[in-house]
Scaffold this active site. Structure first.
Site, PDB file in Angstrom:
ATOM      1  N   HIS A 401     157.645   7.399  80.277  1.00 45.25           N
ATOM      2  CA  HIS A 401     157.780   8.071  81.566  1.00 45.25           C
ATOM      3  C   HIS A 401     157.130   8.940  82.636  1.00 45.25           C
ATOM      4  O   HIS A 401     156.965   8.969  83.299  1.00 45.25           O
ATOM      5  CB  HIS A 401     158.832   8.424  81.565  1.00 45.25           C
ATOM      6  CG  HIS A 401     160.584   8.978  82.635  1.00 45.25           C
ATOM      7  ND1 HIS A 401     159.698   8.391  83.887  1.00 45.25           N
ATOM      8  CD2 HIS A 401     161.876   8.741  82.231  1.00 45.25           C
ATOM      9  CE1 HIS A 401     161.107   8.340  84.656  1.00 45.25           C
ATOM     10  NE2 HIS A 401     162.557   8.920  83.428  1.00 45.25           N
ATOM     11  N   ASP A 405     158.183   4.760  86.005  1.00 46.95           N
ATOM     12  CA  ASP A 405     160.133   5.473  86.845  1.00 46.95           C
ATOM     13  C   ASP A 405     160.924   4.900  85.511  1.00 46.95           C
ATOM     14  O   ASP A 405     160.256   2.952  85.619  1.00 46.95           O
ATOM     15  CB  ASP A 405     159.639   5.747  88.220  1.00 46.95           C
ATOM     16  CG  ASP A 405     158.821   6.631  88.143  1.00 46.95           C
ATOM     17  OD1 ASP A 405     158.375   7.383  87.533  1.00 46.95           O
ATOM     18  OD2 ASP A 405     158.409   6.562  90.168  1.00 46.95           O
TER      19      ASP A 405
END
Length: 439
Positions: A401, A405
């Site tokens: 992450h 995204d």
């Protein structure tokens, strides 16, 4: 002055030099390993390039071969010892047919023997046996023994047998009553033993890397499902022709790899990595294929997978998988990699060889994503308002992450799904052969 031939010819030489074989250089990042097995023992004969020992490292097993034919004279390390690069490993005595360097003095051996023969021939009585040395001449001579003394020595002495008195009889003591030990309690039902086995270097390294990934990456997993009907029909239609023409079984891995390479072109961040405070984008796809082996999980790499067709990818995966399970991978086969796929789809199965329905794969750092595939199961699905039974596979994408995204990760996985549910789409977006590999 008398000379002894033994004194002249006593100059020792070594015509065969024993060779010390050392632990070979394994890789720039490897400086030591564990000596797992000796394939040969002391006194065994070996041929050139024959395996003598196996050294286990945290990445691969390194074989130590004999540099030339000969005999193993001495083993200088024990199994399970930690050995370092350049350390003495065993002594090898070269055998026949190998060029050896003569020992010191070997070149002068014929000349020494010639001089010794001349000295013996020039001495008085040279044709007879070698004369006594000066030390032997200085010793006093023993007086001659008479014939009677010699005869007396030659006559054997008559042995006189002496009668020995019989030993007195001893009174045997009465046998003592032995105290029987108390009966032991009966063991508990069932076995409760334990076995402790030292972790291999590869298993230790795998554990270290997995924990490092969990600690460093901000891992998150997203799932999707694929209707495998079209892909299974495509494989069933062409697998026999491809096997006959190319000698390779057409599986599902090549289709998944091709779909991923196309999707990575649309979402290059999934093919990127973090180095320090920079993001490195790769304009090529080196596909790491996770393969389960008896010693642990390894990830050989298919180089420039984005420039290959499905048949070529299938050949590369099959070759790397076989070498991985046979323990014949080199360090160069596992170095690098920009994206990882799990090898759970062998050519002769319907997918999900381990039978898993769901799973969250772990990122192979410094990569940013890994694709996991699972078992194909028939499930009821709604198709155009009707319930039909279709073969369904769950796929998972674990991503970092810090780089990806959620929107990009989900769109990437949907793009892979679309390519696999209609394999003809991959022909429309595949790179043309005339473009060639990128610089």
């Amino acid at each position: 002055m008398q000379y002894s031939f033994q004194h002249v010819a006593g100059f020792k030489t070594s015509a065969v030099a024993q060779e010390i074989v050392k632990v070979p250089q394994m890789a720039e990042s490897l400086t030591e390993g564990t000596l797992k097995t000796w394939s040969k023992k002391e006194g065994d004969h070996v041929e050139r390039d024959e395996e003598v020992a196996v050294i286990e490292t945290d990445k691969i097993d390194v074989t130590v071969n004999a540099p030339k034919a000969g005999t193993i004279k001495k083993l200088l390390a024990n199994e399970e010892d930690t050995v370092e690069v350049g350390q003495d490993l065993f002594e090898l005595e070269p055998g026949e047919g190998e060029a050896t360097t003569p020992g010191r003095g070997a070149f002068f051996l014929p000349e020494i023997r010639k001089q010794a023969a001349n000295i013996v021939a020039e001495a008085p009585g040279g044709g007879e046996e070698a004369k006594a040395t000066p030390q032997q001449e200085d010793q006093p001579k023993k007086p001659d023994e008479s014939k009677e003394d010699i005869k007396a020595k030659e006559e054997p002495k008559k042995e006189v047998k002496e009668e020995k008195p019989a030993p007195p009889k001893e009174d045997k003591p009465a046998p003592k009553k032995e105290d029987k030990p108390a009966p032991k309690p009966a063991p508990a039902a069932g076995k409760r033993g334990e076995t402790r086995i030292k972790m291999s270097r590869m298993r230790l390294r795998i554990a270290e890397r997995l924990k490092q990934s969990q600690n460093a990456a901000a891992s998150l997993t997203t799932f999707n499902e694929i209707d495998m009907s079209s892909l299974m029909e495509f494989r069933s239609k062409y697998k026999d022709a491809i096997l006959k023409e190319h000698g390779i079984k057409l599986g599902f891995m090549s289709a998944f790899a091709k779909a991923c390479t196309l999707a990575l072109k649309d979402f290059p961040v999934a093919n990127a990595s973090i180095e320090g405070d920079e993001i490195v984008y790769h304009d090529y796809v080196d596909m790491s294929i996770a393969v389960a082996t008896p010693k642990g999980l390894v990830t050989p790499v298919v180089r420039n997978a984005d420039e290959m067709g499905m048949i070529q990818i299938e050949k590369e995966i099959a070759e790397l998988g076989k070498r991985a399970r046979d323990g014949k991978l080199g360090l160069e086969d596992m170095a690098g990699g920009t994206f990882t796929m799990q090898d759970t789809l062998p050519p002769d199965s319907n997918g999900g060889v381990f039978g898993s329905m769901y799973g969250t794969p772990i990122i192979n750092l410094p990569q940013s994503a890994v694709l996991g595939m699972h078992a194909i199961k028939e499930r009821p699905v709604a198709i155009n308002g009707k319930v039909e039974i279709r073969p369904i596979m769950i796929i998972a994408l674990t991503y970092d992450h810090r780089l990806l995204d959620g929107r990009e990760a989900v769109q990437f996985l949907v793009r892979v799904r679309d390519y696999l549910e209609d394999p003809r789409r991959m022909l429309l977006f595949a790179p043309e052969a005339s473009e060639g590999p990128k610089a």
